[in-house]
Design a protein around this motif. Structure first.
Motif: not given
Length: 66
Positions: A30, A34, A53, A56
């Motif tokens: 997160h 990411g 992801l 991100a």
């Protein structure tokens, strides 16, 4: 990850590398996590099963700005 309040890729990437993700691993990151996953995958010798992801920032991933 270490120092989550002011995280730096230079601190976080070795931690992820030490975990030794394998072909059975799904990585989830997160925000800057990411970006960390993308940086890890750039240099990984073994592919992972997948990655997710979440929120991100991917617009400008210039290495010198991280």
């Amino acid at each position: 990850m270490p120092n989550t309040e002011a995280g730096k890729m230079a601190q976080w990437l070795p931690v992820l590398q030490e975990l030794k993700p394998s072909q059975d691993t799904v990585l989830v990151g997160h925000s800057l996590g990411g970006v960390l996953i993308l940086r890890y995958l750039e240099q990984a010798d073994i592919p992972v099963k997948g990655f997710v992801l979440v929120a991100a920032p991917i617009n400008d991933l210039a290495h010198n700005k991280l």
